[in-house]
Scaffold this motif. Structure first.
Motif, PDB file in Angstrom:
ATOM      1  N   ALA A 211       0.033  -3.782  -8.232  1.00  0.00           N
ATOM      2  CA  ALA A 211      -0.197  -3.396  -6.414  1.00  0.00           C
ATOM      3  C   ALA A 211       1.659  -3.582  -5.930  1.00  0.00           C
ATOM      4  N   SER A 222      -1.502   4.165  -1.681  1.00  0.00           N
ATOM      5  CA  SER A 222      -2.667   4.279  -2.536  1.00  0.00           C
ATOM      6  C   SER A 222      -2.993   2.527  -2.291  1.00  0.00           C
ATOM      7  N   GLU A 223      -5.083   2.740  -2.540  1.00  0.00           N
ATOM      8  CA  GLU A 223      -5.304   1.155  -2.413  1.00  0.00           C
ATOM      9  C   GLU A 223      -5.228   0.530  -3.524  1.00  0.00           C
ATOM     10  N   VAL A 224      -5.192  -0.626  -3.422  1.00  0.00           N
ATOM     11  CA  VAL A 224      -5.212  -2.268  -3.508  1.00  0.00           C
ATOM     12  C   VAL A 224      -6.610  -2.561  -4.287  1.00  0.00           C
ATOM     13  N   THR A 225      -7.091  -2.293  -5.057  1.00  0.00           N
ATOM     14  CA  THR A 225      -8.268  -2.569  -5.607  1.00  0.00           C
ATOM     15  C   THR A 225      -8.325  -3.848  -7.139  1.00  0.00           C
ATOM     16  N   GLN A 237      -8.313  -8.284  -2.459  1.00  0.00           N
ATOM     17  CA  GLN A 237      -7.919  -7.549  -1.256  1.00  0.00           C
ATOM     18  C   GLN A 237      -6.655  -8.372   0.870  1.00  0.00           C
ATOM     19  N   ASP A 240      -3.630  -5.529  -0.451  1.00  0.00           N
ATOM     20  CA  ASP A 240      -4.778  -4.522   0.549  1.00  0.00           C
ATOM     21  C   ASP A 240      -4.442  -4.838   1.755  1.00  0.00           C
ATOM     22  N   TRP A 241      -4.969  -5.608   2.146  1.00  0.00           N
ATOM     23  CA  TRP A 241      -4.377  -5.991   3.603  1.00  0.00           C
ATOM     24  C   TRP A 241      -2.789  -5.774   4.300  1.00  0.00           C
ATOM     25  N   ARG A 243      -0.662  -4.507   2.513  1.00  0.00           N
ATOM     26  CA  ARG A 243      -0.568  -3.186   2.142  1.00  0.00           C
ATOM     27  C   ARG A 243      -0.772  -2.249   3.406  1.00  0.00           C
ATOM     28  N   ASN A 244      -1.499  -2.692   4.095  1.00  0.00           N
ATOM     29  CA  ASN A 244      -1.907  -2.079   5.444  1.00  0.00           C
ATOM     30  C   ASN A 244      -0.730  -2.423   6.804  1.00  0.00           C
TER      31      ASN A 244
END
Length: 482
Positions: A211, A222-225, A237, A240-241, A243-244
């Motif tokens: 990621a 691409s979403e981070v999971t 999480q 992913d925040w 990333r946004n």
């Protein structure tokens, strides 16, 4: 069924260590119990063997002593000897009783019983019959048989020792084999636990690293999971925040660049038009110093216009706009000549040598975008090639593809920049003296446009002297070779 998931990474590591070491602990405990059992058995064997051997030896000695005292009494008749006979008899009886209490083999126990019975009979005769009586003589003659039986008991005791030692060796070998098989069975369990927990530990870390790499490369779609423990999932999480947030910043940046570039185009067009009018002597004849200044204005305005067009093109690519290709048949040689015509002044000024080896190919592509790709490659070569240098252009068809290579004799690309030259806004470490750096978008835009055609842009050869970049595009059925 949902498996238990530890709340923290530390808990996962501790559980892993516990389960990995559990088979080994079980093996150690089992080995300890086996060794304890063998030790107890060995102690019992040693105790029984020592008691049997010692008792047999004492029995033989006491019987010899009893016979000697009995024969002395027959000769001397002293009362003292009669008491010693009684004492010797009690010692023999006690030794026999102790031997009979041991867990001996049945034949050995039978021999001891016979010995006990015969010795009691002989002692009874010696106690109750008068000296020189025939019965006493017969009883004394039985001592030879009694001694023989005692020697047999002693031999049986020694044989018992060897059998017990043999049995202990077999038990030891069996225990050793059992421990080996247990180790063979338990070590794979530990290895499986190691592999399992290595995967459980490394998987979320690899996901986090992947990621971060995607974010570093500018992939904000691409979403981070992250799967794993609660704290690592929470870290995913937060990534992913981030990333946004970075995606919002990137969109704002692209929007800002597009707006600023668009606003700059209008005054730039006026500056360029005015400079061109002055250069064409529309407002009057210019002297040499004035013409030189006007030429500088014209060149700078063209360079600035190209920078702005690159910024606009990059903004459109980032926004995903204009992804539809306007495919037409294009003569590659004619398109290259058209691009080189725009740089003729620079070629003459720097006295560059051009080596063209272009096949007569007609390909199907988007003309404007293919021209932009070639123009960016050629512009870079012209900028970084020193005066009097050489530039090579090679165009060939290769099976179902065709390629264009642009090579220059400039300073080349540093090894540290090989993986970054196609990144947006990246400026290389090496440059020609007096060269003003651009936006660093030319190769990035060219690569995006090549990928839109289903091709690629690669660095074939880097480092001094010079640089070689290859454009590879598919050669469709509509494309032809003239």
């Amino acid at each position: 069924m949902r498996f238990y998931r530890p709340k923290s990474f530390l808990s996962l590591v501790l559980i892993g260590f516990f389960l990995v070491s559990l088979p080994l602990v079980v093996a150690l405990i089992n080995a300890g119990l086996s060794m304890g059992t063998l030790a107890r058995q060995s102690a019992q064997v040693v105790y029984r063997s020592v008691r049997a051997t010692e008792g047999s030896r004492l029995l033989v000695e006491d019987l010899i002593a009893l016979e000697r005292k009995a024969r002395q009494f027959e000769v001397l008749g002293e009362e003292r000897l009669q008491q010693e006979i009684e004492t010797q008899h009690e010692e023999i009886q006690e030794t026999l009783r102790r031997l009979l209490l041991l867990p001996l083999d049945p034949p050995l126990l039978n021999s001891l019983q016979r010995l006990l019975s015969q010795e009691s009979q002989i002692f009874y005769v010696l106690q109750n019959e008068p000296r020189k009586a025939p019965v006493r003589e017969a009883a004394l003659s039985q001592f030879s048989e009694l001694n023989e039986l005692a020697n047999e008991v002693a031999d049986a005791g020694h044989a018992l020792i060897f059998r017990e030692v043999d049995s202990m060796q077999k038990s030891t070998v069996q225990a050793q084999q059992a421990l080996i098989w247990q180790a063979i069975a338990l070590i794979p369990c530990s290895v499986l636990f190691v592999i399992l927990f290595a995967m459980l530990i490394s998987r979320p870390i690899k996901q986090i690293v992947a990621a971060i790499d995607r974010l570093g490369e500018g992939d904000f779609a691409s979403e981070v999971t992250v799967s794993g423990t609660h704290d690592l999932a929470f870290l995913g999480q937060r990534l992913d925040w981030m990333r946004n947030q970075l995606a919002d910043v990137e969109r704002s940046k692209a929007k800002f660049v597009a707006q600023v570039s668009h606003e700059l185009k209008t005054p730039l067009a006026s500056i360029r038009e005015g400079a061109e009018l002055l250069n064409d002597n529309v407002v009057g004849e210019l002297n040499d110093p004035q013409r030189e200044i006007v030429e500088i204005l014209c060149k700078s305005s063209r360079d600035l216009q190209k920078l702005i067009e690159n910024l606009l093109g990059f903004s459109k690519l980032q926004a995903g706009a204009s992804t539809i290709l306007d495919l037409v048949d294009i003569s590659v040689a004619a398109l290259i000549d058209d691009v080189l015509a725009d740089h003729r002044t620079l070629v003459m000024k720097k006295k560059l040598n051009l080596d063209l080896d272009i096949d007569a190919l007609t390909v199907t592509a988007d003309r404007n975008r293919l021209r932009t790709i070639i123009d960016n490659l050629v512009s870079n070569a012209f900028k970084f090639t020193p005066p009097g240098g050489r530039i090579n252009l090679l165009c060939r068809r290769n099976q179902r593809q065709w390629f264009l290579e642009v090579a220059d004799s400039g300073p080349g690309i540093s090894p540290e920049d090989h993986d970054k030259v196609f990144h947006p806004f990246y400026q290389g470490r090496r440059s020609t003296p007096g060269h003003v750096k651009g936006t660093g978008l030319g190769l990035s835009i060219a690569r995006e446009m090549a990928m839109a055609h289903g091709g690629e842009l690669t660095l074939v050869d880097a480092g001094p002297p010079g640089c070689r970049i290859r454009l590879t595009l598919p050669f469709t059925e509509e494309s032809t070779t003239l």
